[in-house]
Design an enzyme around this catalytic site. Structure first.
Site, PDB file in Angstrom:
ATOM      1  N   GLN A 101       0.847  -1.193   0.000  1.00  0.00           N
ATOM      2  CA  GLN A 101       0.000   0.000   0.000  1.00  0.00           C
ATOM      3  C   GLN A 101       0.887   1.249   0.000  1.00  0.00           C
ATOM      4  O   GLN A 101       1.679   1.466   0.920  1.00  0.00           O
ATOM      5  CB  GLN A 101      -0.941   0.051   1.197  1.00  0.00           C
ATOM      6  CG  GLN A 101      -1.974   1.172   1.033  1.00  0.00           C
ATOM      7  CD  GLN A 101      -2.821   1.410   2.250  1.00  0.00           C
ATOM      8  OE1 GLN A 101      -2.308   1.761   3.311  1.00  0.00           O
ATOM      9  NE2 GLN A 101      -4.133   1.228   2.120  1.00  0.00           N
ATOM     10  N   TYR A 188      -6.210  11.050   3.941  1.00  0.00           N
ATOM     11  CA  TYR A 188      -4.815  11.314   3.594  1.00  0.00           C
ATOM     12  C   TYR A 188      -4.726  12.006   2.223  1.00  0.00           C
ATOM     13  O   TYR A 188      -5.728  12.433   1.663  1.00  0.00           O
ATOM     14  CB  TYR A 188      -4.007  10.027   3.679  1.00  0.00           C
ATOM     15  CG  TYR A 188      -3.998   9.443   5.080  1.00  0.00           C
ATOM     16  CD1 TYR A 188      -3.592  10.232   6.160  1.00  0.00           C
ATOM     17  CD2 TYR A 188      -4.421   8.148   5.337  1.00  0.00           C
ATOM     18  CE1 TYR A 188      -3.607   9.726   7.454  1.00  0.00           C
ATOM     19  CE2 TYR A 188      -4.436   7.643   6.627  1.00  0.00           C
ATOM     20  CZ  TYR A 188      -4.024   8.435   7.689  1.00  0.00           C
ATOM     21  OH  TYR A 188      -4.052   7.936   8.974  1.00  0.00           O
ATOM     22  N   ARG A 235      -7.717   2.129  -2.765  1.00  0.00           N
ATOM     23  CA  ARG A 235      -8.601   2.044  -1.590  1.00  0.00           C
ATOM     24  C   ARG A 235      -9.269   3.382  -1.317  1.00  0.00           C
ATOM     25  O   ARG A 235      -8.621   4.433  -1.311  1.00  0.00           O
ATOM     26  CB  ARG A 235      -7.816   1.602  -0.359  1.00  0.00           C
ATOM     27  CG  ARG A 235      -8.735   1.292   0.835  1.00  0.00           C
ATOM     28  CD  ARG A 235      -8.002   0.668   1.998  1.00  0.00           C
ATOM     29  NE  ARG A 235      -8.738  -0.493   2.480  1.00  0.00           N
ATOM     30  CZ  ARG A 235      -8.787  -0.862   3.767  1.00  0.00           C
ATOM     31  NH1 ARG A 235      -8.137  -0.195   4.680  1.00  0.00           N
ATOM     32  NH2 ARG A 235      -9.482  -1.926   4.126  1.00  0.00           N
ATOM     33  N   GLY A 331      -9.890  -7.046   9.417  1.00  0.00           N
ATOM     34  CA  GLY A 331      -8.772  -6.333  10.003  1.00  0.00           C
ATOM     35  C   GLY A 331      -8.368  -6.858  11.359  1.00  0.00           C
ATOM     36  O   GLY A 331      -7.521  -7.741  11.483  1.00  0.00           O
TER      37      GLY A 331
END
Length: 385
Positions: A101, A188, A235, A331
């Site tokens: 990622q 982000y 994502r 997760g």
């Protein structure tokens, strides 16, 4: 076998995955210092979880300015590439498929994390609120702090960042990763460009939704050209309403999230990327994602669709059988249960999560979770087969 739909093999780009269970990107803040280096302990952690059909590394900063949390790994130095090679070798030795990622936090950073104590980067000079960066205050110790005021990126800066994503993707392939995922979620940098709240630019990268998607589009096109669209995923974290103001930053709730993210997914479709990963709100009173949105994503996108967020094996199976999802990411259950696919297949009980050791530290809460059943029992089972 229980939950059989989760164990049907499926193609993802050039790869055939052994099951539909994904180990998603999860920040753990355990890189080696100095240098934010992947370690042998990290290689062990990922190898333990290689029973997943598909894995994505923790967020990995593409350059020093992309860091918002102490002790997170990078993928821009030769030493980091060498460290990640140990991780990918370990995963491949156990039959896993793993993407890296690629992460840039943008404005969610602090001057103490920036080269020469500079201001964090952002599409507009708007300070992030209701979110914290994490800085080191001593060896192995740190604290949460409010992000520093950012500086607005110029056009040349944006073009440089696109090239930094490309270089990071190339570095990931050199390190043995099977592909890369662009982190366009969680408030982000890429998410900041998409968001009407964080992006107040008046040039080609701001204003209209088409312009706010330009940075994403340029990264996707450039990375696809560098490593192949079939080895690329993206994502997102679309939020439709918020019942907890402190969580708003996670997806930067837009006035029209349905249109925003359908159009974002169309960018991926036009580039032919392998998958879109959609992280849903996952706190206790989080709103459910509208089925109309799920249906529209399936309609406009021909690649694989991954969902994550509060999924049990039962909910995951239902999502796959309904054709809303191709794969489901787990997760925290996967953090606490390195053998999660086997536990789901056999209906075995789950370990409890050591929440106090999610971030930072060493083996505790990282590589010390037990598998099930105990090794002696497993040996007896194999003898009877």
């Amino acid at each position: 076998m229980q939950h059989e739909a989760l164990f049907h093999p499926i193609n993802l780009g050039p790869y055939t995955l052994k099951n539909r269970i994904v180990f998603p990107p999860l920040t753990r803040q355990r890189s080696g210092q100095p240098g934010d280096l992947p370690t042998g302990l990290m290689a062990e952690y990922y190898q333990q979880r290689a029973g997943a059909g598909f894995m994505v590394s923790e967020g990995t900063q593409i350059e020093p300015r992309g860091q918002g949390y102490a002790w997170t790994p990078g993928i821009y130095s030769e030493a980091q590439i060498e460290g990640w090679q140990k991780v990918t070798d370990a995963v491949h030795a156990s039959g896993g498929v793993i993407f890296a990622q690629l992460w840039h936090v943008g404005r969610v950073s602090h001057t103490s994390l920036q080269p020469e104590n500079g201001a964090p980067l952002a599409p507009s000079a708007i300070q992030a609120e209701k979110v914290k960066a994490f800085i080191e205050t001593g060896p192995g110790t740190g604290t949460l702090v409010s992000p520093s005021a950012p500086r607005e990126l110029g056009i040349a800066d944006i073009q440089e960042l696109v090239e930094l994503y490309v270089q990071a993707a190339r570095n990931a392939i050199r390190a043995g990763f099977d592909g890369v995922e662009i982190h366009a979620a969680n408030g982000y940098l890429v998410n900041q460009f998409i968001s009407e709240h964080a992006n107040h630019r008046q040039d080609a990268y701001g204003g209209s939704l088409e312009n706010r998607l330009r940075f994403l589009r340029e990264i996707v096109q450039a990375v696809s050209a560098a490593v192949g669209a079939n080895r690329l995923g993206v994502r997102f974290t679309p939020l439709f309403t918020s019942t907890d103001e402190d969580r708003v930053y996670i997806g930067l709730v837009e006035s029209d999230p349905h249109t925003t993210y359908v159009e974002a997914v169309k960018v991926l479709e036009s580039a032919g990327v392998a998958y879109v990963s959609i992280a849903e709100a996952d706190w206790d009173n989080a709103p459910d994602m509208p089925e109309a949105f799920r249906r529209e994503i399936r309609r406009v996108f021909s690649g694989r669709i991954i969902y994550a967020g509060r999924y049990t094996a039962e909910r995951a199976e239902k999502m796959i059988r309904s054709n809303y999802a191709d794969l489901i990411a787990f997760g925290r259950p996967f953090v606490a249960n390195p053998d999660l696919p086997a536990r789901i297949a056999n209906g075995w009980p789950l370990n409890a999560l050591n929440a106090a050791r999610l971030y930072g530290g060493s083996e505790e809460g990282f590589t010390d979770y037990p598998v099930y059943p105990p090794a002696t029992s497993a040996m007896k089972e194999n003898t009877h087969e």
